[in-house]
Design an enzyme around this catalytic site. Structure first.
Site, mmCIF file in Angstrom:
data_model
loop_
_atom_site.group_PDB
_atom_site.id
_atom_site.type_symbol
_atom_site.label_atom_id
_atom_site.label_comp_id
_atom_site.label_asym_id
_atom_site.label_seq_id
_atom_site.Cartn_x
_atom_site.Cartn_y
_atom_site.Cartn_z
ATOM 1 N N ASP A 1 15.211 34.019 41.808
ATOM 2 C CA ASP A 1 14.036 33.546 42.539
ATOM 3 C C ASP A 1 14.488 32.349 43.372
ATOM 4 O O ASP A 1 14.592 31.225 42.893
ATOM 5 C CB ASP A 1 12.944 33.155 41.537
ATOM 6 C CG ASP A 1 11.675 32.650 42.228
ATOM 7 O OD1 ASP A 1 11.743 32.256 43.410
ATOM 8 O OD2 ASP A 1 10.629 32.652 41.574
ATOM 9 N N GLU B 1 11.924 23.229 34.239
ATOM 10 C CA GLU B 1 11.203 24.295 34.942
ATOM 11 C C GLU B 1 10.380 24.975 33.868
ATOM 12 O O GLU B 1 10.859 25.860 33.168
ATOM 13 C CB GLU B 1 12.208 25.242 35.607
ATOM 14 C CG GLU B 1 11.551 26.109 36.660
ATOM 15 C CD GLU B 1 10.770 27.260 36.073
ATOM 16 O OE1 GLU B 1 9.604 27.040 35.663
ATOM 17 O OE2 GLU B 1 11.327 28.365 36.018
ATOM 18 N N GLU C 1 2.008 30.305 28.596
ATOM 19 C CA GLU C 1 3.149 29.963 27.740
ATOM 20 C C GLU C 1 3.132 28.512 27.294
ATOM 21 O O GLU C 1 3.852 28.132 26.385
ATOM 22 C CB GLU C 1 4.500 30.222 28.418
ATOM 23 C CG GLU C 1 4.710 31.672 28.738
ATOM 24 C CD GLU C 1 5.959 31.893 29.533
ATOM 25 O OE1 GLU C 1 6.366 30.984 30.265
ATOM 26 O OE2 GLU C 1 6.524 32.964 29.391
ATOM 27 N N HIS D 1 8.772 34.772 41.617
ATOM 28 C CA HIS D 1 8.577 35.690 40.494
ATOM 29 C C HIS D 1 7.247 35.434 39.786
ATOM 30 O O HIS D 1 6.805 36.243 38.987
ATOM 31 C CB HIS D 1 9.744 35.605 39.512
ATOM 32 C CG HIS D 1 9.720 34.383 38.654
ATOM 33 N ND1 HIS D 1 10.045 33.139 39.146
ATOM 34 C CD2 HIS D 1 9.368 34.202 37.371
ATOM 35 C CE1 HIS D 1 9.913 32.254 38.179
ATOM 36 N NE2 HIS D 1 9.505 32.870 37.092
#
Ligand code: SAH
Length: 406
Positions: free
Chosen positions: A88, A181, A190, A346
């Site tokens: 990405d 990240e 998440e 992504h």
């Protein structure tokens, strides 16, 4: 949750979502070639029992993995996820630019890389002159990261620590910079942001730097008749049988997919700004009002969310967007080729379908509130509630819809 909209960057055919994660690993998986998909099929959703409304991703992963050598499977997928993220370019190149163009932030500084994966961000930081980088990674990938660090001659600058950020002991009391990240689909899926906040509160010096330091979630609406028909209404009549009980479940699952600019019907609104250097973990749950104004006469089938991430500590602010339209960043900073559309990431966009189709006229307004909170049973999952009202000439609708991201 993953879409298969055709002819879009990052939405190539033959993609599928596969279970890939334990409580700590990322769930960002797409499969890009057929051979891969075939291997994946055997452990994909198709094999697992349908997820009940009350289940969370924890149940789902358990079911999916119960008859496999779990660690082997997870390593395989984790590798795949990390490769997808490295490929990405919008994502990885932005981090690279942030680090290489702002060496003054790293020179002789102690850096903590939260969730290091292959160690790519740590390597960037080391190359930019960091005094020392602690790369923390909880998965087996930590072993690879160690080898990668060694192969590239950075063993004296980068220390890879295998374990959860919440459980490891750092050899130093404080760090000057935290880089991570952590962003998931819909920004918050998440819930890795809490891990970053934990690290910030434990180790970051006063006035230390956190990268990125701002994340902004946006909401708009889209026309999506064709795809809603294909994805949702499909269940109403399957070879002559009523399977609409599945439709309900499909409706409740936000869809991660790329959306065309021309599908957008209303204005968009920044629904939440997160200041990573200031916020608390409680701020991950929020309710925010919105007002969306129709830009033309059209039908609305879904809300659509995307996010931007900003690195405001840079000499010249750097940011990237998952809206595919790098409005400011593209033109002002030339990070990526300017054009009507930026490169897809992504993360794509997140589509939340409406039960009722709205017939909206230009300049009419949808008012509402959006609530986002982690699932109580499994904090990695997200509960999203949208209530909205349209008092238009052709549609008068007031409704509340719940979505579950898992
Ligand atoms: N920094 C890498 C990887 C980002 S993906 C890159 O930019 O390419 C996020 C990584 O964080 C995953 O490898 C995941 O295993 C790891 N991770 C998630 N939660 C973690 C935690 N609590 N402690 C340590 N690592 C974690």
């Amino acid at each position: 949750m993953m879409g298969r909209r055709k002819s879009k960057a990052f939405a190539q055919e033959n993609q599928s979502l596969v279970p890939c994660s334990s409580g700590t690993e990322s769930a960002r998986v797409e499969v890009e070639d057929e051979a891969m998909e075939e291997r994946v099929e055997s452990v994909s959703l198709d094999d697992s029992p349908l997820i009940g409304a009350e289940n969370t991703s924890a149940d789902y992963y358990f079911d999916s993995y119960s008859h496999f050598g779990i660690h082997e499977v997870m390593n395989y997928f984790h590798l795949f996820i990390l490769q997808e993220m490295l490929k990405d370019v919008v994502r990885t190149k932005t981090y690279q630019n942030v680090i290489y163009q702002n060496k003054f932030l790293f020179k002789n500084k102690v850096v903590l890389d939260v969730g290091a994966g292959t160690g790519i961000l740590s390597l960037f930081c080391a190359k930019a002159g960091a005094k020392h980088v602690y790369a923390v990674e909880c998965s087996q990938m930590a072993d690879m990261a160690k080898e990668i660090v060694q192969t590239n001659g950075y063993s004296d600058v980068i220390t890879v620590l295998k374990g959860k950020v919440e459980e490891i002991e750092l050899p130093v009391a404080h760090v000057d910079v935290i880089i991570s990240e952590w962003m998931g689909y819909f920004l918050l899926f998440e819930n890795m942001l809490n891990t970053v906040l934990y690290a910030r509160d434990k180790w970051l010096i006063n006035n230390g730097i956190i990268l990125p330091d701002k994340a902004l979630l946006y909401l708009t609406t889209i026309e999506d008749a064709e795809y809603k028909e294909d994805k949702i209404e499909f269940w109403n009549d399957v070879y002559g049988f009523d399977m609409s009980c599945i439709r309900k479940q499909a409706m409740a699952e936000p869809l991660v997919d790329t959306v065309d600019l021309k599908q957008i019907v209303t204005s968009d609104i920044m629904i939440k700004m997160m200041d990573i250097s200031e916020m608390t973990s409680g701020d991950v749950s929020f309710t925010a009002p919105f007002k969306l104004v129709a830009e033309r006469n059209d039908f609305i089938h879904a809300f659509m969310a995307y996010f931007n991430v900003q690195f405001t500590q840079c000499h010249r602010e750097i940011s990237f967007s998952t809206d595919q339209v790098m409005k400011v960043a593209n033109k002002a900073y030339d990070i990526f080729p300017a054009g009507p559309r930026s490169k897809a990431t992504h993360w794509k966009q997140t589509v939340l379908y409406l039960d009722e189709v709205l017939t909206i006229c230009k300049d009419e307004v949808i008012y509402g509130n959006m609530t986002v909170e982690p699932n109580k049973k499994n904090p990695r999952d997200l509960e999203i509630t949208i209530d909205y009202t349209l008092n238009g000439k052709r549609s008068q609708v007031s409704s509340t819809q719940h979505y579950k991201m898992r």
